[in-house]
Write a protein that holds these residues in place. Structure first.
Motif, short mmCIF file in Angstrom:
data_model
loop_
_atom_site.label_atom_id
_atom_site.label_comp_id
_atom_site.label_asym_id
_atom_site.label_seq_id
_atom_site.Cartn_x
_atom_site.Cartn_y
_atom_site.Cartn_z
N ARG A 167 18.10 1.93 6.66
CA ARG A 167 17.15 3.04 6.72
C ARG A 167 16.10 2.75 7.78
O ARG A 167 15.46 1.69 7.76
CB ARG A 167 16.48 3.24 5.36
N LEU A 169 12.51 3.64 9.24
CA LEU A 169 11.31 4.27 8.70
C LEU A 169 10.24 4.37 9.78
O LEU A 169 10.06 3.45 10.58
CB LEU A 169 10.74 3.45 7.54
N TYR A 171 6.11 5.45 9.87
CA TYR A 171 4.87 5.89 9.22
C TYR A 171 3.94 6.29 10.35
O TYR A 171 3.43 5.40 11.06
CB TYR A 171 4.26 4.74 8.43
N HIS A 188 6.85 1.52 -5.86
CA HIS A 188 8.24 1.62 -6.31
C HIS A 188 8.86 0.23 -6.33
O HIS A 188 8.32 -0.71 -5.74
CB HIS A 188 9.06 2.52 -5.37
N ASP A 190 12.89 -1.42 -5.45
CA ASP A 190 14.12 -0.97 -4.80
C ASP A 190 15.24 -0.90 -5.84
O ASP A 190 15.18 -1.54 -6.87
CB ASP A 190 14.47 -1.90 -3.63
N LEU A 197 14.33 -6.61 4.91
CA LEU A 197 13.41 -5.72 5.61
C LEU A 197 12.92 -6.33 6.91
O LEU A 197 12.42 -7.46 6.92
CB LEU A 197 12.21 -5.44 4.68
N THR A 199 10.11 -5.73 9.86
CA THR A 199 8.87 -4.98 10.05
C THR A 199 8.36 -5.19 11.48
O THR A 199 8.72 -6.17 12.12
CB THR A 199 7.76 -5.48 9.08
N LEU A 205 2.44 -3.31 4.07
CA LEU A 205 3.24 -3.63 2.87
C LEU A 205 2.42 -4.46 1.89
O LEU A 205 1.78 -5.44 2.26
CB LEU A 205 4.50 -4.40 3.30
N HIS A 249 6.28 -2.53 -5.09
CA HIS A 249 5.62 -2.65 -3.78
C HIS A 249 5.30 -1.27 -3.23
O HIS A 249 5.78 -0.26 -3.76
CB HIS A 249 6.48 -3.47 -2.79
N VAL A 251 3.51 0.89 0.62
CA VAL A 251 3.02 0.75 2.01
C VAL A 251 1.78 1.64 2.13
O VAL A 251 1.85 2.84 1.87
CB VAL A 251 4.10 1.16 3.03
N ARG A 258 3.57 2.81 12.36
CA ARG A 258 4.28 1.65 11.79
C ARG A 258 5.76 1.99 11.69
O ARG A 258 6.13 3.09 11.26
CB ARG A 258 3.73 1.33 10.41
N SER A 260 9.54 0.35 10.33
CA SER A 260 10.19 -0.74 9.61
C SER A 260 11.65 -0.37 9.39
O SER A 260 12.03 0.81 9.53
CB SER A 260 9.48 -1.03 8.28
N PRO A 262 14.41 -1.22 6.52
CA PRO A 262 15.03 -1.88 5.36
C PRO A 262 16.55 -1.73 5.37
O PRO A 262 17.07 -0.72 5.86
CB PRO A 262 14.43 -1.14 4.16
N PHE A 264 19.39 -1.93 2.54
CA PHE A 264 19.55 -2.01 1.09
C PHE A 264 20.98 -2.43 0.74
O PHE A 264 21.93 -1.68 0.99
CB PHE A 264 19.27 -0.65 0.44
O1 LIG Z 1 8.21 -0.21 5.22
C1 LIG Z 1 8.12 -1.17 4.48
O2 LIG Z 1 7.54 -2.21 4.81
C2 LIG Z 1 8.73 -1.14 3.10
C3 LIG Z 1 9.64 0.01 2.85
C4 LIG Z 1 10.19 0.05 1.47
O3 LIG Z 1 9.69 -0.58 0.58
C5 LIG Z 1 11.40 0.84 1.17
O4 LIG Z 1 11.82 1.64 2.01
O5 LIG Z 1 11.96 0.68 0.07
#
Ligand SMILES: O=C(O)CCC(=O)C(=O)O
Ligand SMILES: [Fe+2]
Length: 308
Positions: A167, A169, A171, A188, A190, A197, A199, A205, A249, A251, A258, A260, A262, A264
């Motif tokens: 994924r 991401l 921000y 949340h 995971d 992850l 970053t 985070l 955790h 963000v 930002r 990142s 992840p 999964f």
């Molecule tokens: O962006 C991050 O540092 C964490 C993202 C995250 O926790 C997630 O996508 O499950």
């Protein structure tokens, strides 16, 4: 007051596999989060993947919307997901792009969506290379975790038959919401086995080590150059009857762009996850009933996206 966490560092280049497995187990029991260094994924590839991710999110919204998320793959716009449906706030302040397995898995046909080569040449190739490289590190970690639990080292591959999702991401830093309850990613844990992850250096985070304590205490997880941040997901917590912790955790908004990535490592959708015999006893019975990954994801996606 916010403090920074000193997470354990696992060096995957060590040849003392037993010691590494023990260190991983300790980290999974204590925090559910650790750094992994010398993980075998080239820095140059990680850098290229971040660059390509930035290029995608910089496209006009109408271009991104052509690849709107279908079958868990593709673009998810700002505010589409709310990772903490118990909060009063709306969706999370992030946009994302999901990439599923590259090879047929789970009986699904290949459903990934890709931006056209004309718009983003070499984008798909970069993502596929990154996916394969991180998957290989993820499998190594799953074998070490299995060994740390005295299981056959292929236990999680055999029973979980990983169905990993990458994924991307983003921000955005230029949208500052005055609503303090809005997070880049709200609180949340995971859903799967483990998450790897990557970053960039922009902070945000945080983890809450004790989800039962109110008010919650949040600690920063700093970016470490060249390291993956690895965390335990809900399925691993259920397999181990909470011996391993799927830690909460989130963000926070930082006012800076930002990015990142992840990865999964989820079990496949048909996998039934139930307490390992070695993790329960008469005195410590299973805390969760067996669950099918598909049903678990359906519940989570319905709550966070409103659709499955
Ligand atoms: O962006 C991050 O540092 C964490 C993202 C995250 O926790 C997630 O996508 O499950
Ligand atoms: Fe997460």
């Amino acid at each position: 007051m916010m403090s920074s966490l000193d997470l354990p560092v696992i060096d995957l280049s060590s040849t003392d596999h037993l010691a590494v497995a023990r260190a991983i187990r300790h980290a999974c029991e204590e925090v559910g989060f650790f750094y992994v260094v010398n993980h075998g994924v080239e820095q140059q590839l990680i850098g290229r993947t971040f660059e390509e991710s930035k290029k995608f999110f910089a496209l006009p919204e109408e271009e991104k919307m052509k690849l709107l998320r279908k079958e868990f793959r593709g673009y998810s716009p700002l505010y589409a997901e709310n990772l903490d449906p118990s909060s009063v706030a709306g969706g999370d302040l992030k946009e994302s792009f999901y990439i599923g397995p590259l090879e047929e898995c789970d009986g699904s046909t290949l459903l990934n969506q890709w931006p056209s080569d004309a718009i983003l040449p070499s984008w798909r190739e970069t993502m596929e290379s990154y996916y394969k490289a991180v998957e290989s590190t993820g499998l190594k970690l799953l074998r070490l975790i299995a060994a740390s639990l005295d299981l056959d080292e292929h236990f999680f591959e055999k029973s979980g038959g990983p169905n990993p999702f990458l994924r991307l991401l983003h921000y955005p830093g230029d949208i500052i919401s005055s609503d303090k309850e809005i997070y880049g990613a709200s609180a949340h844990s995971d859903y799967g086995m483990i998450t790897l992850l990557a970053t960039n250096a922009v902070p945000g985070l945080q983890v809450c080590r004790d989800k039962t304590k109110q008010p919650r205490t949040w600690e920063d997880v700093p970016h470490v150059d060249g390291a993956f941040i690895v965390n335990i997901g809900d399925m691993m917590e259920r397999w181990t009857n909470c011996l391993f912790r799927s830690t909460l955790h989130r963000v926070t908004q930082s006012g800076q762009d930002r990015f990142s990535i992840p990865f999964f490592m989820d079990p496949n959708r048909d996998c039934i996850v139930e307490c390992l015999p070695s993790c329960c006893s008469k005195l410590s019975p299973p805390r969760f009933p067996p669950i099918n990954m598909r049903d678990y994801l359906r519940e989570k996606f319905l709550l966070s996206y409103g659709t499955y």
